[in-house]
Design a protein around this motif. Structure first.
Motif, PDB file in Angstrom:
ATOM      1  N   ALA A 217      93.601  41.440   9.433  1.00 55.67           N
ATOM      2  CA  ALA A 217      94.535  40.631  10.502  1.00 55.67           C
ATOM      3  C   ALA A 217      93.651  41.322  11.989  1.00 55.67           C
ATOM      4  O   ALA A 217      93.457  40.518  12.635  1.00 55.67           O
ATOM      5  CB  ALA A 217      95.956  41.251  10.333  1.00 55.67           C
ATOM      6  N   GLY A 218      93.375  42.671  12.187  1.00 56.33           N
ATOM      7  CA  GLY A 218      92.644  43.060  13.259  1.00 56.33           C
ATOM      8  C   GLY A 218      91.470  42.160  13.725  1.00 56.33           C
ATOM      9  O   GLY A 218      90.963  41.989  14.489  1.00 56.33           O
ATOM     10  N   VAL A 219      90.395  42.129  12.425  1.00 54.11           N
ATOM     11  CA  VAL A 219      89.230  41.395  12.735  1.00 54.11           C
ATOM     12  C   VAL A 219      89.412  40.046  13.161  1.00 54.11           C
ATOM     13  O   VAL A 219      88.838  39.362  14.023  1.00 54.11           O
ATOM     14  CB  VAL A 219      88.474  41.518  11.334  1.00 54.11           C
ATOM     15  N   VAL A 220      90.462  39.377  12.398  1.00 54.38           N
ATOM     16  CA  VAL A 220      90.654  37.742  12.652  1.00 54.38           C
ATOM     17  C   VAL A 220      91.121  37.854  14.152  1.00 54.38           C
ATOM     18  O   VAL A 220      90.670  36.974  14.817  1.00 54.38           O
ATOM     19  CB  VAL A 220      91.749  37.218  11.640  1.00 54.38           C
ATOM     20  N   ALA A 221      92.172  38.902  14.534  1.00 54.07           N
ATOM     21  CA  ALA A 221      92.592  38.543  15.908  1.00 54.07           C
ATOM     22  C   ALA A 221      91.494  38.776  16.895  1.00 54.07           C
ATOM     23  O   ALA A 221      91.415  38.148  17.804  1.00 54.07           O
ATOM     24  CB  ALA A 221      93.775  39.749  16.138  1.00 54.07           C
TER      25      ALA A 221
ATOM     26  N   PRO B 123      95.103  40.711   1.608  1.00 52.88           N
ATOM     27  CA  PRO B 123      95.781  41.148   2.769  1.00 52.88           C
ATOM     28  C   PRO B 123      96.327  40.037   3.569  1.00 52.88           C
ATOM     29  O   PRO B 123      95.764  38.927   3.288  1.00 52.88           O
ATOM     30  CB  PRO B 123      94.493  41.962   3.317  1.00 52.88           C
ATOM     31  N   ASP B 124      97.161  40.396   4.491  1.00 49.00           N
ATOM     32  CA  ASP B 124      97.510  39.331   5.488  1.00 49.00           C
ATOM     33  C   ASP B 124      96.586  39.050   6.575  1.00 49.00           C
ATOM     34  O   ASP B 124      96.261  39.920   7.185  1.00 49.00           O
ATOM     35  CB  ASP B 124      98.896  39.864   5.999  1.00 49.00           C
ATOM     36  N   PRO B 125      96.178  37.918   6.627  1.00 46.09           N
ATOM     37  CA  PRO B 125      95.023  37.670   7.608  1.00 46.09           C
ATOM     38  C   PRO B 125      95.788  37.748   9.261  1.00 46.09           C
ATOM     39  O   PRO B 125      94.961  37.411  10.148  1.00 46.09           O
ATOM     40  CB  PRO B 125      94.510  36.423   7.431  1.00 46.09           C
ATOM     41  N   GLY B 126      97.090  37.584   9.096  1.00 37.84           N
ATOM     42  CA  GLY B 126      97.528  37.594  10.408  1.00 37.84           C
ATOM     43  C   GLY B 126      97.844  36.104  11.155  1.00 37.84           C
ATOM     44  O   GLY B 126      98.407  35.860  12.168  1.00 37.84           O
ATOM     45  N   VAL B 127      97.210  35.111  10.513  1.00 43.26           N
ATOM     46  CA  VAL B 127      97.146  33.650  11.053  1.00 43.26           C
ATOM     47  C   VAL B 127      97.467  32.831   9.726  1.00 43.26           C
ATOM     48  O   VAL B 127      97.203  32.953   8.590  1.00 43.26           O
ATOM     49  CB  VAL B 127      95.846  33.339  11.664  1.00 43.26           C
ATOM     50  N   PRO B 128      97.678  31.309  10.042  1.00 47.28           N
ATOM     51  CA  PRO B 128      98.119  30.612   8.866  1.00 47.28           C
ATOM     52  C   PRO B 128      96.694  30.484   7.903  1.00 47.28           C
ATOM     53  O   PRO B 128      95.659  30.796   8.587  1.00 47.28           O
ATOM     54  CB  PRO B 128      98.211  29.286   9.543  1.00 47.28           C
TER      55      PRO B 128
END
Ligand code: GLY
Length: 348
Positions: free
Chosen positions: A37-41, A60-65
């Motif tokens: 999620a941190g990398v994606v953000a 893992p949760d990617p933090g975005v759709p």
């Protein structure tokens, strides 16, 4: 190597592949997949396509759709039709260059997803989460992407460096025995191209050292024009053995036998002494890897297959140890190669 400081990744390592603006980190350790999620953000991606050969509960949760696509590890699916299928799904989901692709799987998955990411909209960021030892120590790092053609393995591909690689050692818990050997074959060959002796170290250290060695080589020669060849230590015979056995020998197993052969060939050419030759067999055996030639293929057939190796652009060549370290050596008389093959331990 520096420690990652997030709470659940205290025993993790971070290694950077230094490629200027395209530099990226490789995180190694238990739980590092949760850095996704941190990398994606940080990328600013608005959504991602997650192409995974692992069950959903490991992701893992990617933090975005996210669009979730199922993949299957293995050579069977490593083809252009798979890339086509992925790109169509990306398009249907409305993925754009402001988004990203995530691969979760073994080397065949990271190779084909990497290629799809490199082609779709002329290139999207890709984050690799390799789930096999082989993919963690080798395939996912360095930006090689590829699919097979009926005419041969890895014939269509390009360099497309990932944005980050998350080598979560928790993924390895369920690996079958032969998958471990597949990865250890590459770790054993790393002993002879710069890592030194990794035997007895904790697994995470062995992976980190192998990745650090590869990162340094890739940073010096991203496109395999010179020094990157040394990653193919043990691979000339290894590739021939894979083909001669119709891939019954796994890549790492074949590389292990090829590493023993490379030691003996270097010895026969007077490049290394007897103790160093013996070290090849000792290292390969201590990782529980095969070291004998399989019973089936004749030496002449192996020689012919080695001549056809796609790396043999300027004739038959081997990466061999020597006084100045490992290097690509060509021009070896075929009689010497055949003599060394004849002297190899062989299965009954
Ligand atoms: N697996 C060899 C390389 O990445 O160059």
């Amino acid at each position: 190597m520096t420690a990652v400081t997030t709470a659940d990744t205290r025993s993790a390592h971070r290694i950077d592949v230094a490629l200027g603006e395209r530099s990226y980190p490789v995180h190694i350790g238990p739980g590092v997949r949760h850095l996704l999620a941190g990398v994606v953000a940080e990328l600013g991606a608005r959504k991602v396509a997650v192409v995974s050969a692992r069950p959903r509960d490991m992701l893992p949760d990617p933090g975005v759709p996210a669009l979730h696509l199922q993949a299957r590890d293995g050579e069977e699916d490593k083809r252009l039709a798979t890339v086509d299928r992925m790109c169509r799904a990306f398009a249907e989901y409305g993925l754009t260059r402001a988004d990203a692709v995530v691969s979760v799987g073994g080397g065949t998955t990271t190779d084909s997803v990497g290629l799809a990411a490199s082609l779709y909209h002329r290139g999207l960021p890709v984050i690799h989460l390799p789930t096999t030892l082989l993919a963690q120590v080798d395939a996912s790092v360095g930006g090689k992407t590829a699919v097979n053609l009926p005419q041969g393995k890895n014939l269509v591909g390009q360099y497309w460096q990932p944005t980050a690689v998350l080598c979560d050692t928790d993924f390895l818990a369920t690996l079958p025995e032969r998958e471990w050997r597949n990865g250890y074959g590459e770790i054993a060959r790393a002993h002879f191209i710069g890592t030194g002796d990794l035997r007895g170290l904790p697994l995470v250290e062995q992976i980190a050292a192998s990745v650090a060695c590869k990162a340094k080589i890739v940073a010096a020669d991203e496109r395999d024009d010179s020094i990157r060849h040394i990653l193919n230590y043990g691979h000339t015979l290894g590739h021939a053995l894979e083909r001669a056995t119709d891939f019954a020998l796994r890549h790492g197993e074949a590389v292990a036998i090829g590493t023993v052969f490379a030691g003996r060939l270097a010895g026969a050419l007077g490049r290394i002494d007897e103790a160093k030759v013996a070290e090849h067999l000792e290292v390969v055996r201590s990782y529980g890897l095969p070291y004998r030639l399989p019973a089936g293929p004749a030496d002449a057939e192996l020689l012919e297959l080695m001549r056809l190796d796609k790396k043999a652009m300027t004739g038959l060549a081997f990466v061999l140890s020597g006084p100045d370290g490992p290097e690509l050596v060509g021009g070896i008389p075929e009689s010497v190669i055949l003599d060394v093959l004849a002297g190899m331990p062989r299965e009954e």
